[in-house]
Design a protein around this motif. Structure first.
Motif, PDB file in Angstrom:
ATOM      1  N   ALA A   1       0.843  -1.203   0.000  1.00 13.75           N
ATOM      2  CA  ALA A   1       0.000   0.000   0.000  1.00 13.75           C
ATOM      3  C   ALA A   1       0.876   1.251   0.000  1.00 13.75           C
ATOM      4  N   LEU A   2       1.958   1.215   0.766  1.00 10.06           N
ATOM      5  CA  LEU A   2       2.904   2.338   0.748  1.00 10.06           C
ATOM      6  C   LEU A   2       3.516   2.488  -0.635  1.00 10.06           C
ATOM      7  N   ALA A   3       3.914   1.371  -1.240  1.00 13.03           N
ATOM      8  CA  ALA A   3       4.520   1.426  -2.571  1.00 13.03           C
ATOM      9  C   ALA A   3       3.584   2.088  -3.573  1.00 13.03           C
ATOM     10  N   ASP A   4       2.314   1.709  -3.526  1.00 14.29           N
ATOM     11  CA  ASP A   4       1.331   2.313  -4.438  1.00 14.29           C
ATOM     12  C   ASP A   4       1.216   3.824  -4.200  1.00 14.29           C
ATOM     13  N   ALA A   5       1.215   4.216  -2.925  1.00 15.80           N
ATOM     14  CA  ALA A   5       1.094   5.641  -2.599  1.00 15.80           C
ATOM     15  C   ALA A   5       2.326   6.414  -3.057  1.00 15.80           C
ATOM     16  N   VAL A   6       3.502   5.826  -2.902  1.00 16.39           N
ATOM     17  CA  VAL A   6       4.727   6.465  -3.382  1.00 16.39           C
ATOM     18  C   VAL A   6       4.633   6.714  -4.882  1.00 16.39           C
ATOM     19  N   MET A   7       4.144   5.727  -5.617  1.00 14.93           N
ATOM     20  CA  MET A   7       4.070   5.866  -7.069  1.00 14.93           C
ATOM     21  C   MET A   7       3.015   6.893  -7.493  1.00 14.93           C
ATOM     22  N   ARG A   8       1.981   7.077  -6.690  1.00 17.85           N
ATOM     23  CA  ARG A   8       1.007   8.126  -6.997  1.00 17.85           C
ATOM     24  C   ARG A   8       1.620   9.509  -6.793  1.00 17.85           C
ATOM     25  N   LEU A   9       2.418   9.637  -5.725  1.00 16.95           N
ATOM     26  CA  LEU A   9       3.014  10.930  -5.422  1.00 16.95           C
ATOM     27  C   LEU A   9       4.237  11.226  -6.290  1.00 16.95           C
ATOM     28  N   ARG A  10       4.999  10.193  -6.616  1.00 17.10           N
ATOM     29  CA  ARG A  10       6.199  10.338  -7.444  1.00 17.10           C
ATOM     30  C   ARG A  10       6.213   9.239  -8.503  1.00 17.10           C
ATOM     31  N   PRO A  11       5.524   9.446  -9.622  1.00 18.03           N
ATOM     32  CA  PRO A  11       5.451   8.407 -10.657  1.00 18.03           C
ATOM     33  C   PRO A  11       6.806   7.994 -11.217  1.00 18.03           C
ATOM     34  N   ASP A  12       7.822   8.845 -11.054  1.00 27.75           N
ATOM     35  CA  ASP A  12       9.151   8.494 -11.549  1.00 27.75           C
ATOM     36  C   ASP A  12       9.966   7.694 -10.539  1.00 27.75           C
ATOM     37  N   ALA A  13       9.422   7.460  -9.356  1.00 26.47           N
ATOM     38  CA  ALA A  13      10.163   6.734  -8.320  1.00 26.47           C
ATOM     39  C   ALA A  13      10.287   5.251  -8.676  1.00 26.47           C
ATOM     40  N   ARG A  14      11.180   4.611  -7.992  1.00 27.43           N
ATOM     41  CA  ARG A  14      11.350   3.166  -8.114  1.00 27.43           C
ATOM     42  C   ARG A  14      11.165   2.564  -6.727  1.00 27.43           C
TER      43      ARG A  14
ATOM     44  N   ALA B   1     -18.378   1.937  12.884  1.00 28.33           N
ATOM     45  CA  ALA B   1     -17.013   1.795  12.369  1.00 28.33           C
ATOM     46  C   ALA B   1     -16.501   3.071  11.711  1.00 28.33           C
ATOM     47  N   VAL B   2     -17.425   3.979  11.345  1.00 29.42           N
ATOM     48  CA  VAL B   2     -17.034   5.231  10.705  1.00 29.42           C
ATOM     49  C   VAL B   2     -16.170   6.050  11.672  1.00 29.42           C
ATOM     50  N   GLY B   3     -15.042   6.478  11.192  1.00 33.35           N
ATOM     51  CA  GLY B   3     -14.151   7.275  12.030  1.00 33.35           C
ATOM     52  C   GLY B   3     -13.032   6.484  12.663  1.00 33.35           C
ATOM     53  N   LEU B   4     -13.141   5.136  12.640  1.00 35.49           N
ATOM     54  CA  LEU B   4     -12.054   4.313  13.165  1.00 35.49           C
ATOM     55  C   LEU B   4     -10.922   4.259  12.142  1.00 35.49           C
ATOM     56  N   GLY B   5      -9.697   4.339  12.602  1.00 32.82           N
ATOM     57  CA  GLY B   5      -8.558   4.197  11.710  1.00 32.82           C
ATOM     58  C   GLY B   5      -8.153   5.489  11.027  1.00 32.82           C
ATOM     59  N   HIS B   6      -7.203   5.357  10.084  1.00 36.02           N
ATOM     60  CA  HIS B   6      -6.630   6.487   9.354  1.00 36.02           C
ATOM     61  C   HIS B   6      -6.636   6.130   7.868  1.00 36.02           C
ATOM     62  N   ARG B   7      -7.623   6.634   7.150  1.00 35.71           N
ATOM     63  CA  ARG B   7      -7.785   6.275   5.749  1.00 35.71           C
ATOM     64  C   ARG B   7      -6.664   6.810   4.850  1.00 35.71           C
ATOM     65  N   GLU B   8      -6.003   7.882   5.265  1.00 33.07           N
ATOM     66  CA  GLU B   8      -4.964   8.475   4.428  1.00 33.07           C
ATOM     67  C   GLU B   8      -3.565   8.080   4.885  1.00 33.07           C
ATOM     68  N   ALA B   9      -3.458   7.022   5.668  1.00 26.92           N
ATOM     69  CA  ALA B   9      -2.155   6.632   6.206  1.00 26.92           C
ATOM     70  C   ALA B   9      -1.147   6.329   5.106  1.00 26.92           C
ATOM     71  N   ASP B  10      -1.605   5.772   3.994  1.00 22.34           N
ATOM     72  CA  ASP B  10      -0.677   5.407   2.917  1.00 22.34           C
ATOM     73  C   ASP B  10       0.061   6.622   2.370  1.00 22.34           C
ATOM     74  N   GLU B  11      -0.682   7.693   2.066  1.00 22.94           N
ATOM     75  CA  GLU B  11      -0.033   8.870   1.486  1.00 22.94           C
ATOM     76  C   GLU B  11       0.688   9.716   2.526  1.00 22.94           C
TER      77      GLU B  11
END
Length: 383
Positions: A38-51, A355-365
């Motif tokens: 999930a982190l890898a996907d978020a990295v690629m969204r923020l920096r498409p040129d990343a590896r 369940a609404v409000g539990l957790g951190h939906r934007e944790a990946d980015e």
């Protein structure tokens, strides 16, 4: 650095930031691998040129999950910690030294800019290989950190946690990175498609059962033995029993089907198909179930330090879930507790709303931005 990195422009414009190489270490189980992906996907969204490159071992589940997500996988020797004082303890320093050496070779060869560890056998050699050479970011999913993350946190540039109260000093709470297919899931909109995908009854209540990536024998036994009661109550069951396990279930013609599968490759569709889930309460599982608003009956793993019960407690306290100790989970308990719950739409609706409000939906980015900041800092320091 990568060959296509740009360091400046001929017309005197400000130099561009070279494309970073991010290494994620979190092999072994889906609980370590999925947040890394999930982190890898978020990295690629923020920096498409990343590896993004993943570290793993030859026996881990990452050999299936990482290539399927489109990321390169580098294999290194694991450093398992013996649970008892055996001769393996004598050989451990040599195993650690060899694993660190070979991991360092990988980091040098791919030009790593930052190493992100999620705990487990792969993270320890990654931390030790990166120490003093590449910035380290440690992510801890549980309240009680494991050995690898305790070691890595001592010399990490950044330490983050999924929940408050972790034992790692200075940890910033960001949540667990989740796939966008989970955090953006429209359960109601996908319900019909999901049920067709698994061959479930389109209208009957559906119970989803799984025990982690490898299954859980106690869940398998208790639920499968209650198959007749599910059929009589008009409940359909989607049961992921684990690739190394089997479940034999009698068919009841004219009743909603009981569908056993070894593994769920489309967890988004499984969540969309279900009205209630009966499962273990690993940190990743609790985060996903809460994020999609699926009512749950959590059955914590009975071994270890009680971590899974701690994971489930916030959802239980919020009214979004129930907790059943593993030793109490029998077919009778399933019949008495689960069937009345899955056939009560009003109660399920209240649990889903809780369940609404539990957790951190934007944790990946959030985590991806931190990691990319470290990568940019590493490039500046290397000049």
């Amino acid at each position: 650095m990568m060959e296509n990195s740009a360091v400046g422009s001929p017309n005197g414009a400000a130099p561009t930031v070279p494309a970073p190489t991010i290494v994620v270490a979190g092999g072994g189980t889906a609980g370590h691998i999925e947040p890394a992906m999930a982190l890898a996907d978020a990295v690629m969204r923020l920096r498409p040129d990343a590896r993004v490159v993943a570290l793993g071992t030859e026996r881990g589940l990452e050999n299936q999950l990482v290539p399927a997500r489109g990321y390169p996988l580098e294999l290194v020797p694991p450093v398992p910690m013996p649970r008892k004082p055996t001769f393996d303890l004598v050989k451990l320093p040599l195993k650690v030294a060899d694993s660190v050496r070979r991991t360092r070779q990988v980091l040098d060869r791919i030009g790593a800019d930052v190493v992100v560890g999620f705990g487990g056998y792969v993270s320890l050699p990654a931390y030790l290989a990166a120490r003093g050479r590449v910035p380290i970011v440690v992510h801890e999913a549980n309240k009680h950190a494991g050995l690898a993350n305790k070691v890595g946190a001592r010399f990490a540039a950044k330490v983050v946690a999924a929940v408050p109260g972790t034992s790692l000093p200075g940890a910033q709470v960001v949540g667990i990175p989740l796939r966008r297919s989970i955090t953006a899931l429209d359960r109601a909109g996908l319900r019909a498609e999901a049920r067709r995908h698994f061959g479930l009854d389109p209208d009957a209540p559906v119970l989803l059962v799984f025990g982690g990536s490898q299954g859980a024998r106690s869940l398998n036994s208790a639920v499968s033995q209650a198959a007749r009661h599910f059929a009589d109550a008009g409940v359909s069951v989607l049961h992921a029993h684990g690739p190394k396990n089997t479940v034999a279930v009698q068919e009841f013609p004219g009743k909603p089907p009981y569908v056993p599968v070894p593994y769920l490759e489309r967890m988004d569709l499984a969540y969309a198909a279900a009205d209630l889930v009966l499962c273990r309460s690993g940190a990743m599982t609790v985060a996903e179930v809460s994020a999609v608003g699926l009512p749950a009956v959590f059955v914590p793993l009975p071994h270890g330090n009680g971590e899974q019960a701690l994971n489930a407690q916030p959802a239980v306290d919020a009214g979004a879930a129930m907790l059943v100790p593993d030793e109490e989970l029998t077919s009778d308990k399933v019949t008495e507790l689960v069937i009345p719950l899955v056939t009560d739409p009003e109660r399920l609706a209240r649990m889903s709303a809780a369940a609404v409000g539990l957790g951190h939906r934007e944790a990946d980015e959030v985590l991806a931005a931190m990691v990319l900041d470290q990568a940019v800092g590493a490039e500046g320091r290397s000049r």
